[in-house]
Scaffold this active site. Structure first.
Site, PDB file in Angstrom:
ATOM      1  N   HIS A 120       0.864  -1.083  -0.177  1.00  0.00           N
ATOM      2  CA  HIS A 120      -0.050   0.086   0.060  1.00  0.00           C
ATOM      3  C   HIS A 120       0.850   1.249  -0.091  1.00  0.00           C
ATOM      4  CE1 HIS A 120       0.863   0.647   4.398  1.00  0.00           C
ATOM      5  NE2 HIS A 120       0.619  -0.668   4.325  1.00  0.00           N
ATOM      6  N   ASP A 121       0.421   2.270  -0.769  1.00  0.00           N
ATOM      7  CA  ASP A 121       0.883   3.617  -0.649  1.00  0.00           C
ATOM      8  C   ASP A 121       2.350   3.575  -1.424  1.00  0.00           C
ATOM      9  OD1 ASP A 121      -1.269   5.027   0.706  1.00  0.00           O
ATOM     10  OD2 ASP A 121      -0.471   3.650   2.396  1.00  0.00           O
ATOM     11  N   GLY A 138       5.235  -0.836   2.563  1.00  0.00           N
ATOM     12  CA  GLY A 138       4.292   0.248   2.484  1.00  0.00           C
ATOM     13  C   GLY A 138       5.077   1.538   2.327  1.00  0.00           C
TER      14      GLY A 138
END
Length: 257
Positions: A120-121, A138
């Site tokens: 994520h991200d 992340g």
């Protein structure tokens, strides 16, 4: 172009020439651009936007929920993939979280090999190669023309600068400045990525300036603040050295050294 065994949610936007293989599942809030090909048994969840002329091979998980205990299903969470990417078997790419701005993004013309995980991200640029089993935690940022060797692991919040190269099984826990070679657990600088620079048409003058910059940072025994002062002076005559200076001076985790 859509196999009859594939399941496609009605709340999608899929170009007419997109090919979707057997038993793949495309859930709602997914947009797929012209010329993209999706192999069999892949799952794509939304909100996800995929550009044109991508090749997504079999058994991929694209746009799944973030693997983050703090993730709130009601928060902003998106995945954006550009155009011209090759995504091989068993790759997993997760959507973003509110803490990271809400979006995981992949640029254009990247070559992402089997079993790669992009968490994520993450922000991935253009024209990079991720070899088999390389993994981004992340909030990782990857520049352009980066090569991650097989089984490379990148710690959360790290940045990997453009035109850098990691050897097989490297473990990156700090920022990697652009144009570097790194290797080891934990990763250490092993020189300038000279071969990568030559392949990407950097001229002799630019490479020589980067050699000088590398010596100043890593070979002259200087503290980093003094090295940065030297790089700042050199950056007036070299945009590549300027790129290295700006990357290092903006590092929050510190650089590999």
């Amino acid at each position: 172009m859509i196999d009859p065994t594939a399941i496609v949610h009605p709340d999608t936007s899929i170009d007419s020439d997109v090919a979707i293989g057997p038993y793949s599942v495309i859930n709602k809030d997914v947009s797929i651009g012209s010329g993209t090909v999706i192999g069999s048994h892949s799952v794509i969840n939304g909100p996800t936007k995929i550009g044109s002329n991508n090749k997504i091979f079999h058994f991929c998980s694209i746009g799944e929920d973030p693997q983050d205990k703090k993730y709130d299903k009601d928060s902003n969470s998106y995945l954006e993939i550009g155009s011209g990417n090759t995504i091989r078997e068993y790759v997993s790419i997760n959507r973003g979280t509110s803490d990271g701005g809400g979006t995981t993004s992949i640029g254009n013309n990247n070559w992402i090999m089997a079993y790669v995980h992009i968490a994520h991200d993450c922000k991935v640029g253009n024209n990079s190669i991720f070899a088999n089993n390389s993994t981004l935690a992340g909030h990782v940022s990857i520049g352009d023309f980066v090569i991650l060797g097989g089984f490379t692991g990148v710690h959360q919040f790290c940045r990997v600068g453009s035109y850098s190269f990691s050897a097989i099984s490297s473990v990156i826990t700090k920022d990697v400045p652009p144009f570097l070679l790194v290797s080891g657990n934990t990763a250490k600088p092993t020189g300038l990525n000279r071969e990568g620079l030559k392949r990407n048409n950097f001229n002799v003058k630019d490479i020589n300036e980067l050699k000088k910059a590398y010596r100043i940072i890593y070979r002259d025994g200087r503290v980093l603040s003094d090295a940065l002062k030297k790089l700042l002076k050199m950056s007036k005559d070299s945009k590549e050295v300027e790129q290295m200076y700006l990357f290092i001076s903006s590092s929050e985790r510190g650089i590999v050294r």
